[in-house]
Structure formats: structure tokens, C-alpha cells
Motif scaffolding. Structure first.
Motif, mmCIF file in Angstrom:
data_model
loop_
_atom_site.group_PDB
_atom_site.id
_atom_site.type_symbol
_atom_site.label_atom_id
_atom_site.label_comp_id
_atom_site.label_asym_id
_atom_site.label_seq_id
_atom_site.Cartn_x
_atom_site.Cartn_y
_atom_site.Cartn_z
ATOM 1 N N LEU A 1 9.016 -1.870 11.698
ATOM 2 C CA LEU A 1 9.966 -2.970 11.894
ATOM 3 C C LEU A 1 9.482 -3.929 12.982
ATOM 4 C CD1 LEU A 1 13.294 -0.951 11.676
ATOM 5 C CD2 LEU A 1 12.540 -2.712 10.055
ATOM 6 N N ARG A 2 8.720 -3.416 13.922
ATOM 7 C CA ARG A 2 8.192 -4.269 14.986
ATOM 8 C C ARG A 2 6.938 -5.020 14.535
ATOM 9 N NH1 ARG A 2 5.127 -2.553 20.470
ATOM 10 N NH2 ARG A 2 4.946 -4.655 21.330
ATOM 11 N N HIS A 3 6.392 -4.644 13.396
ATOM 12 C CA HIS A 3 5.118 -5.214 12.955
ATOM 13 C C HIS A 3 5.249 -5.899 11.590
ATOM 14 C CE1 HIS A 3 2.934 -3.273 16.242
ATOM 15 N NE2 HIS A 3 3.652 -2.195 16.004
ATOM 16 N N CYS A 4 6.391 -6.512 11.347
ATOM 17 C CA CYS A 4 6.593 -7.202 10.071
ATOM 18 C C CYS A 4 5.804 -8.510 10.032
ATOM 19 C CB CYS A 4 8.083 -7.481 9.851
ATOM 20 S SG CYS A 4 9.045 -5.992 9.490
ATOM 21 N N THR A 5 5.427 -8.899 8.823
ATOM 22 C CA THR A 5 4.681 -10.134 8.608
ATOM 23 C C THR A 5 5.338 -10.930 7.490
ATOM 24 O OG1 THR A 5 3.204 -9.070 6.990
ATOM 25 C CG2 THR A 5 2.498 -9.053 9.294
ATOM 26 N N THR A 6 5.022 -12.200 7.432
ATOM 27 C CA THR A 6 5.515 -13.068 6.359
ATOM 28 C C THR A 6 4.328 -13.773 5.716
ATOM 29 O OG1 THR A 6 7.521 -13.460 7.670
ATOM 30 C CG2 THR A 6 7.142 -14.899 5.793
ATOM 31 N N PRO A 7 4.009 -13.474 4.454
ATOM 32 C CA PRO A 7 4.669 -12.501 3.567
ATOM 33 C C PRO A 7 4.380 -11.073 4.022
ATOM 34 C CG PRO A 7 2.656 -13.306 2.552
ATOM 35 C CD PRO A 7 2.843 -14.116 3.799
ATOM 36 N N PRO A 8 5.111 -10.086 3.471
ATOM 37 C CA PRO A 8 4.892 -8.710 3.870
ATOM 38 C C PRO A 8 3.499 -8.228 3.475
ATOM 39 C CG PRO A 8 6.361 -8.812 1.976
ATOM 40 C CD PRO A 8 6.162 -10.214 2.448
ATOM 41 N N THR A 9 2.842 -7.543 4.377
ATOM 42 C CA THR A 9 1.507 -7.015 4.125
ATOM 43 C C THR A 9 1.544 -5.498 4.143
ATOM 44 O OG1 THR A 9 1.063 -7.320 6.488
ATOM 45 C CG2 THR A 9 0.232 -9.006 4.972
ATOM 46 N N PRO A 10 0.605 -4.841 3.442
ATOM 47 C CA PRO A 10 0.641 -3.382 3.350
ATOM 48 C C PRO A 10 0.047 -2.699 4.574
ATOM 49 C CG PRO A 10 -1.142 -4.245 2.017
ATOM 50 C CD PRO A 10 -0.398 -5.431 2.543
ATOM 51 N N VAL A 11 0.505 -1.486 4.802
ATOM 52 C CA VAL A 11 -0.111 -0.585 5.772
ATOM 53 C C VAL A 11 -0.128 0.808 5.150
ATOM 54 C CG1 VAL A 11 2.101 -0.204 6.979
ATOM 55 C CG2 VAL A 11 -0.071 0.324 8.124
ATOM 56 N N ASN A 12 -1.297 1.441 5.175
ATOM 57 C CA ASN A 12 -1.420 2.802 4.650
ATOM 58 C C ASN A 12 -0.872 3.805 5.654
ATOM 59 O OD1 ASN A 12 -2.746 1.825 2.388
ATOM 60 N ND2 ASN A 12 -4.793 2.290 3.166
ATOM 61 N N CYS A 13 -0.190 4.811 5.149
ATOM 62 C CA CYS A 13 0.322 5.882 5.998
ATOM 63 C C CYS A 13 -0.108 7.225 5.428
ATOM 64 C CB CYS A 13 1.843 5.824 6.086
ATOM 65 S SG CYS A 13 2.557 7.216 7.014
ATOM 66 N N THR A 14 -0.974 7.914 6.151
ATOM 67 C CA THR A 14 -1.318 9.296 5.845
ATOM 68 C C THR A 14 -2.099 9.842 7.026
ATOM 69 O OG1 THR A 14 -2.154 10.793 4.140
ATOM 70 C CG2 THR A 14 -3.513 8.868 4.648
ATOM 71 N N GLY A 15 -2.563 11.073 6.898
ATOM 72 C CA GLY A 15 -3.363 11.650 7.961
ATOM 73 C C GLY A 15 -4.801 11.163 7.913
ATOM 74 N N PRO A 16 -5.519 11.233 9.026
ATOM 75 C CA PRO A 16 -6.883 10.702 9.076
ATOM 76 C C PRO A 16 -7.924 11.600 8.428
ATOM 77 C CG PRO A 16 -6.289 11.621 11.212
ATOM 78 C CD PRO A 16 -5.051 11.681 10.363
ATOM 79 N N GLU A 17 -7.588 12.887 8.193
ATOM 80 C CA GLU A 17 -8.580 13.812 7.650
ATOM 81 C C GLU A 17 -8.651 13.740 6.128
ATOM 82 O OE1 GLU A 17 -6.487 15.877 11.183
ATOM 83 O OE2 GLU A 17 -5.826 14.974 9.287
ATOM 84 N N THR A 18 -9.864 13.834 5.597
ATOM 85 C CA THR A 18 -10.064 14.092 4.171
ATOM 86 C C THR A 18 -10.199 15.600 4.024
ATOM 87 O OG1 THR A 18 -11.147 11.973 3.767
ATOM 88 C CG2 THR A 18 -11.573 13.734 2.186
ATOM 89 N N ILE A 19 -9.206 16.214 3.378
ATOM 90 C CA ILE A 19 -9.083 17.669 3.398
ATOM 91 C C ILE A 19 -9.501 18.247 2.051
ATOM 92 C CG2 ILE A 19 -7.531 19.595 3.911
ATOM 93 C CD1 ILE A 19 -5.600 17.424 5.085
ATOM 94 N N SER A 20 -10.341 19.259 2.073
ATOM 95 C CA SER A 20 -10.771 19.960 0.865
ATOM 96 C C SER A 20 -9.653 20.853 0.344
ATOM 97 C CB SER A 20 -12.007 20.807 1.182
ATOM 98 O OG SER A 20 -12.198 21.804 0.208
ATOM 99 N N VAL A 21 -9.304 20.684 -0.928
ATOM 100 C CA VAL A 21 -8.288 21.546 -1.535
ATOM 101 C C VAL A 21 -8.789 22.990 -1.594
ATOM 102 C CG1 VAL A 21 -6.965 22.006 -3.644
ATOM 103 C CG2 VAL A 21 -7.246 19.649 -2.828
ATOM 104 N N ARG A 22 -10.052 23.181 -1.882
ATOM 105 C CA ARG A 22 -10.625 24.534 -1.907
ATOM 106 C C ARG A 22 -10.457 25.202 -0.539
ATOM 107 N NH1 ARG A 22 -14.560 26.901 -5.261
ATOM 108 N NH2 ARG A 22 -14.785 24.871 -6.310
ATOM 109 N N TRP A 23 -10.726 24.439 0.509
ATOM 110 C CA TRP A 23 -10.563 24.967 1.868
ATOM 111 C C TRP A 23 -9.106 25.315 2.142
ATOM 112 C CZ3 TRP A 23 -7.912 22.820 6.129
ATOM 113 C CH2 TRP A 23 -8.163 23.433 7.359
#
Length: 359
Positions: free
Chosen positions: A264-286
Motif C-alpha cells: 500500500l505504501r508502494h502503489c504506482t499509477t498505473p499499477p505495476t507488478p511485484v513478485n512475492c515468494t521466497g528467494p530460494e529455488t528449492i529442489s522437490v526431490r530434496w
């Protein structure tokens, strides 16, 4: 000593998130939801710089109740209003016990949306994914038509709208995942309808000058659902896990909720995307092997990892919000313990294994 801040009248003090003192386990749903709703000082500081009250549309979903409670705990002097149909009355009662105002409304009803109070800050958390392939018309109505109604009605508000990393193409493992500048390539009608949602917010922003943000999330982790829960549950039941979709990103739901509110503090006009997830690429096998070790059962694995996976680059989120606070190792321990004790679950699989967009 753990930090405290004053809560809203009648709701006592609020315990702040202390990552140096994470719990070893969650004894109950109540303990889990209490922890999910602890604000960080960064969230408190950001919401203090956002004028006005907050309304969450679609508050009765998986993330909505703790999102609303987190907002109230972080900004106790703001009104936090939750809107949903509330087919489960217990969800509404729980929200109200936390000091959140509730309004029962069907967001598919234009008149119901127009009757809602005008507040400066809107979190759009409504949508339809589970069973999307079985009711494609409803999927499009919820994910595209409703956002258009909301964006037109709340043209003078800030709007942060949930979206999904499913709008991206599968990207090569071993590189950064899709960034916000990666052209969308949605597979299947669910992801296509989510691009429709984004386009509606963009269109009405260009028409009315509405500030906003598009919040592309994958995958949030709670003890009761999520990629880690899905894998741990299969391992616990002795089922074989297919590792063709061999790599994932995950983020603690409390961190995801905090980033939504801080957007809410970082809104833009027009609205722009921001990705939300963890920084690690995790192996499913692991992950399968880690859960097998924690649960004391053999690891059952089939398939071979594909060269691509649904992965997101969170460089922008890291710049705006810093790294997620809850580490992967804690999530693994918590999920394994929850699954082993057969605690309550949502029964809503993420279907992270899907590679053709057919949800």
C-alpha cells in the motif's frame, strides 16, 4: 525479552514478530494464527505512512483472516473491514473477535459492491482457482469481471490486487526465475483469467488515475496448506512424489501477508507488478528427502526433473521489503510436525505439479 506494542482498545497488547525467537512448533490452530498475525516493526512503520482505513475484499479465503488480523495488529487505530459472503459463520465470528469489522456481500453483485463503504485502501483478495477447470465461467467472472467492478467503484482508493506467478512461462532451472518484466505466457484458463484481472486494474487505473500494485504470489506456506504441506502429506502417507516439476519457490504466509500490506505504501499509477515468494529455488526431490527424514519414513520418488519450472525472481520485492523473515528450515520443521500430528488442514492442494495450467 519480546517486544510489545499497544493494541486496539479492548484487545490488549500486540506481540511483535521476533525472528530470533521462533517457536519450535505450533500446538494448535489458535497458536498458528496468533503467530501469523504478529507484525514486524517494518510493517508497522510502513502502515503508519499510509493514510486511511483498510478494506479486504475476499477476506474469508485461506490468507484473508490472518491478513486482516495482521493489519489490525500493525495499525490498531485504523479500521480494518473484511468483506466476503461468509458462508462459514465461524470465520466471521473469529474476525470480529479480533476487532475487524465485517460486511457480508457477494462480490458478483454490482449493487453489493457499490454499497460498500469508500475507504482509502483496498486489498483485493477474491478469486477462483481450485476447480477452475470444472467451472471456467465462474473462474473468469471472479478473476476478471469482479476486479473490473471493484476498480471502477473504488477509483479514488489505493488498490493492491492479488495475482499469481502462474501468469509467467516456465523458466529454466539454474537461472533467475521470471521477473516482473518477463512477458506473460499464461497456460490454461485460470492463469489467463488472472491476466484479465491485472488488465482490468490497469485499464481502470488509466481511466481514473487510481494508484495500485499487482501482487504476483507463489507459493504461500501455512501449516494447513501449501507446497510444503502437499509434499509432506504424501510422504507421511507413504505415497510416491513425482518430481517432474522439480523446483519451486515458497514463502511463509505471514511474510506474504506483510508484503501485501506494505505494498500500500508502494502503489504506482498505473499499477505495476511485484513478485512475492521466497528467494530460494528449492529442489522437490530434496524436499521429499528432508520430510522423509523428519517423519521417519522412506522417501518414495518417481519421475525426472524437467529443465524448466514455475519460478519467480524476487529482486524487486527484496529491494522494497527486504528478505522474508521466516527461514525455510523453520517451515520444514513446522510442517513436518503438523502433518505428523495430523492437525487440521484446508484440503486445498496447490497442484504445484501441474505443467499445462489445467487446475
Amino acid at each position: 525479552m519480546q517486544s510489545k506494542q499497544s493494541g486496539s482498545p479492548g484487545h490488549g497488547s500486540v506481540e511483535l514478530l521476533d525472528v530470533a525467537r521462533l517457536p519450535a512448533r505450533f500446538e494448535s490452530v489458535e497458536a498458528l494464527e496468533d503467530f501469523l498475525s504478529r507484525p514486524s516493526q517494518a510493517l508497522i512503520d510502513d502502515l503508519a505512512q499510509v493514510d486511511g482505513d483498510i478494506m479486504i475484499l475476499g477476506v474469508a479465503g485461506k490468507m484473508g483472516p490472518t491478513l486482516a488480523r495482521l493489519a489490525k495488529n500493525a495499525a490498531p487505530h485504523k479500521r480494518v473491514i473484511g468483506v466476503a459472503r461468509f458462508s462459514d459463520a465461524a470465520v466471521r465470528q473469529r474476525l470480529e473477535s479480533w476487532g475487524i469489522e465485517t460486511i457480508a456481500a457477494d462480490l458478483l453483485d454490482r449493487a453489493a459492491i457499490e454499497a460498500l463503504p469508500r475507504v482509502p485502501n483496498i486489498i483485493f483478495a477474491a478469486g477462483h482457482k481450485f476447480g477452475a477447470k470444472d467451472n471456467q465461467a465462474l473462474t473468469w467472472a471472479m478473476n476478471t469481471h469482479v476486479p473490473a467492478l471493484v476498480a471502477d467503484t473504488f477509483r479514488t482508493s489505493r488498490i493492491v490486487g492479488f495475482s499469481t506467478g502462474n501468469i509467467y512461462p516456465l523458466t529454466p532451472v539454474g537461472r533467475q526465475g521470471a521477473s516482473e518484466s518477463t512477458p506473460p505466457a499464461p497456460l490454461g484458463e485460470y492463469a489467463q483469467s488472472c491476466i484479465g484481472r491485472e488488465r482490468m486494474f490497469e485499464y481502470f487505473s488509466s481511466k481514473h488515475g487510481t494508484p495500485g500494485r499487482i501482487f504476483r504470489l507463489n507459493y504461500a506456506i501455512d501449516m494447513r496448506y501449501g507446497v510444503l504441506f502437499d509434499i509432506a502429506s504424501k510422504v507421511h502417507r507413504g505415497e510416491t512424489v513425482d518430481v517432474t516439476m522439480g523446483h519451486v519457490n515458497v514463502i511463509w504466509q505471514g511474510d506474504a501477508n506483510a508484503q501485501v500490506l506494505r505494498s500500500l505504501r508502494h502503489c504506482t499509477t498505473p499499477p505495476t507488478p511485484v513478485n512475492c515468494t521466497g528467494p530460494e529455488t528449492i529442489s522437490v526431490r530434496w524436499l521429499v528427502r528432508e520430510f522423509a527424514a523428519r517423519l521417519g519414513v522412506p522417501a518414495q520418488i518417481s519421475g525426472q526433473e524437467a529443465a524448466t519450472a514455475l519460478l519467480s525472481d524476487t529482486t524487486l520485492a527484496g529491494k522494497l521489503f527486504g528478505y522474508p523473515l521466516v527461514p525455510l528450515g523453520a517451515m520444514l520443521d513446522w510442517v513436518a510436525d503438523w502433518v505428523k500430528r495430523e492437525q487440521p488442514v484446508f484440503n486445498k492442494p496447490t497442484k504445484f505439479e501441474v505443467r499445462d495450467g489445467d487446475f
